[in-house]
Design a protein around this motif. Structure first.
Motif, PDB file in Angstrom:
ATOM      1  N   MET A   1       0.843  -1.171   0.000  1.00 30.76           N
ATOM      2  CA  MET A   1       0.000   0.000   0.000  1.00 30.76           C
ATOM      3  C   MET A   1       0.891   1.238   0.000  1.00 30.76           C
ATOM      4  O   MET A   1       1.905   1.285   0.665  1.00 30.76           O
ATOM      5  CB  MET A   1      -0.909  -0.026   1.233  1.00 30.76           C
ATOM      6  CG  MET A   1      -1.788   1.198   1.342  1.00 30.76           C
ATOM      7  SD  MET A   1      -2.946   1.096   2.717  1.00 30.76           S
ATOM      8  CE  MET A   1      -4.320   0.378   1.870  1.00 30.76           C
ATOM      9  N   SER A   2       0.497   2.245  -0.708  1.00 31.86           N
ATOM     10  CA  SER A   2       1.262   3.484  -0.786  1.00 31.86           C
ATOM     11  C   SER A   2       0.614   4.545   0.102  1.00 31.86           C
ATOM     12  O   SER A   2      -0.608   4.703   0.109  1.00 31.86           O
ATOM     13  CB  SER A   2       1.277   3.976  -2.234  1.00 31.86           C
ATOM     14  OG  SER A   2       1.936   5.201  -2.313  1.00 31.86           O
ATOM     15  N   TYR A   3       1.447   5.236   0.866  1.00 28.77           N
ATOM     16  CA  TYR A   3       0.952   6.278   1.758  1.00 28.77           C
ATOM     17  C   TYR A   3       1.494   7.615   1.311  1.00 28.77           C
ATOM     18  O   TYR A   3       2.622   7.702   0.814  1.00 28.77           O
ATOM     19  CB  TYR A   3       1.359   5.985   3.207  1.00 28.77           C
ATOM     20  CG  TYR A   3       0.744   4.705   3.716  1.00 28.77           C
ATOM     21  CD1 TYR A   3      -0.572   4.671   4.137  1.00 28.77           C
ATOM     22  CD2 TYR A   3       1.460   3.527   3.728  1.00 28.77           C
ATOM     23  CE1 TYR A   3      -1.147   3.497   4.580  1.00 28.77           C
ATOM     24  CE2 TYR A   3       0.892   2.347   4.167  1.00 28.77           C
ATOM     25  CZ  TYR A   3      -0.413   2.349   4.593  1.00 28.77           C
ATOM     26  OH  TYR A   3      -0.982   1.184   5.032  1.00 28.77           O
ATOM     27  N   PRO A  61       9.876   0.562  18.921  1.00 23.16           N
ATOM     28  CA  PRO A  61       9.166   0.800  17.663  1.00 23.16           C
ATOM     29  C   PRO A  61       9.878   0.177  16.468  1.00 23.16           C
ATOM     30  O   PRO A  61      11.090  -0.052  16.491  1.00 23.16           O
ATOM     31  CB  PRO A  61       9.188   2.324  17.546  1.00 23.16           C
ATOM     32  CG  PRO A  61      10.522   2.680  18.141  1.00 23.16           C
ATOM     33  CD  PRO A  61      10.723   1.700  19.280  1.00 23.16           C
ATOM     34  N   VAL A  62       9.117  -0.091  15.435  1.00 26.12           N
ATOM     35  CA  VAL A  62       9.667  -0.474  14.135  1.00 26.12           C
ATOM     36  C   VAL A  62       8.991   0.395  13.077  1.00 26.12           C
ATOM     37  O   VAL A  62       7.916   0.946  13.319  1.00 26.12           O
ATOM     38  CB  VAL A  62       9.462  -1.969  13.810  1.00 26.12           C
ATOM     39  CG1 VAL A  62      10.218  -2.849  14.786  1.00 26.12           C
ATOM     40  CG2 VAL A  62       7.990  -2.344  13.764  1.00 26.12           C
ATOM     41  N   TRP A  63       9.630   0.499  11.926  1.00 21.41           N
ATOM     42  CA  TRP A  63       9.004   1.161  10.786  1.00 21.41           C
ATOM     43  C   TRP A  63       8.572   0.056   9.847  1.00 21.41           C
ATOM     44  O   TRP A  63       9.398  -0.696   9.318  1.00 21.41           O
ATOM     45  CB  TRP A  63       9.982   2.112  10.092  1.00 21.41           C
ATOM     46  CG  TRP A  63       9.256   2.973   9.116  1.00 21.41           C
ATOM     47  CD1 TRP A  63       9.015   2.689   7.799  1.00 21.41           C
ATOM     48  CD2 TRP A  63       8.639   4.226   9.377  1.00 21.41           C
ATOM     49  NE1 TRP A  63       8.271   3.695   7.228  1.00 21.41           N
ATOM     50  CE2 TRP A  63       8.037   4.658   8.187  1.00 21.41           C
ATOM     51  CE3 TRP A  63       8.539   5.026  10.511  1.00 21.41           C
ATOM     52  CZ2 TRP A  63       7.344   5.851   8.093  1.00 21.41           C
ATOM     53  CZ3 TRP A  63       7.845   6.214  10.407  1.00 21.41           C
ATOM     54  CH2 TRP A  63       7.259   6.625   9.208  1.00 21.41           C
ATOM     55  N   ALA A  64       7.280  -0.094   9.651  1.00 18.73           N
ATOM     56  CA  ALA A  64       6.740  -1.144   8.775  1.00 18.73           C
ATOM     57  C   ALA A  64       5.403  -0.667   8.229  1.00 18.73           C
ATOM     58  O   ALA A  64       4.750   0.186   8.835  1.00 18.73           O
ATOM     59  CB  ALA A  64       6.563  -2.450   9.546  1.00 18.73           C
ATOM     60  N   ASP A  65       5.002  -1.211   7.119  1.00 14.51           N
ATOM     61  CA  ASP A  65       3.713  -0.856   6.518  1.00 14.51           C
ATOM     62  C   ASP A  65       3.604   0.657   6.332  1.00 14.51           C
ATOM     63  O   ASP A  65       2.546   1.239   6.487  1.00 14.51           O
ATOM     64  CB  ASP A  65       2.564  -1.401   7.384  1.00 14.51           C
ATOM     65  CG  ASP A  65       1.206  -1.292   6.692  1.00 14.51           C
ATOM     66  OD1 ASP A  65       1.169  -1.272   5.450  1.00 14.51           O
ATOM     67  OD2 ASP A  65       0.193  -1.200   7.412  1.00 14.51           O
ATOM     68  N   GLY A  66       4.747   1.314   6.066  1.00 13.15           N
ATOM     69  CA  GLY A  66       4.754   2.743   5.777  1.00 13.15           C
ATOM     70  C   GLY A  66       4.551   3.651   6.967  1.00 13.15           C
ATOM     71  O   GLY A  66       4.233   4.826   6.787  1.00 13.15           O
TER      72      GLY A  66
END
Length: 172
Positions: A1-3, A61-66
């Motif tokens: 998915m694009s954010y 925290p992690v950075w995932a799914d934008g």
């Protein structure tokens, strides 16, 4: 998915900036905020209790799914607060950027997105979570406790440079 990529701008105008910079060249791109979340081992999440009082706790925290993502146990104070209201603030003290992200946290329920977030935890922390049957478990612990995965949709964010004189606001 694009954010969508947020619009970055100076936080302060010349009228209220002293001693902050008003140099447009000091505005940081959103990728700096992403890197800050992606690199930090620990951040702070502030949530709202049902009676309106704030609650803050550290998390990984992690950075995932934008977006910034995290996990918590459903019965924890964070988990109960988020079940009542997803409004939250994530703060990170980075090496060259202090970051504040105001947003709304929502459970990650889609199995493909759960796997993506769980994979980010393995990559960053070597913490293996097991998504199955729409839920997520830590099978390395006795009883395989359940965890909730959450994704924060940013509404507004602020980045403060290590120099103490530069600031960026991102509007979504």
């Amino acid at each position: 998915m694009s954010y969508p990529t947020p619009r970055a701008e100076l936080l302060f105008s010349e009228a209220d900036a002293t001693p902050m910079s008003t140099d447009p060249a000091s505005v940081r791109p959103w990728t700096h905020a992403q890197a800050c979340v992606g690199e930090t081992p620990k951040a702070w999440l502030s949530t709202v209790r049902p009676d309106g009082r704030p609650h803050a706790m550290p998390l990984m925290p992690v950075w995932a799914d934008g977006a910034p993502c995290f996990t918590t146990r459903p019965g924890s104070r964070k988990g109960r607060n988020l079940a009542h209201s997803g409004h939250c603030v994530l703060t990170v003290a980075g090496a060259d950027l202090d970051l504040v992200i105001e947003g709304v946290a929502a459970p990650v329920l889609d199995p493909d997105r759960q796997r993506e977030v769980a994979d980010a935890f393995v990559a960053k922390y070597q913490w293996r979570l097991s998504p199955r049957d729409g839920r997520v478990y830590d099978d390395s612990l006795p009883g395989s406790p359940e965890y909730g995965l959450y994704r924060i949709t940013p509404l507004r964010a602020y980045g403060y440079g290590a120099d103490g004189r530069t600031a960026t606001r991102w509007r979504f």
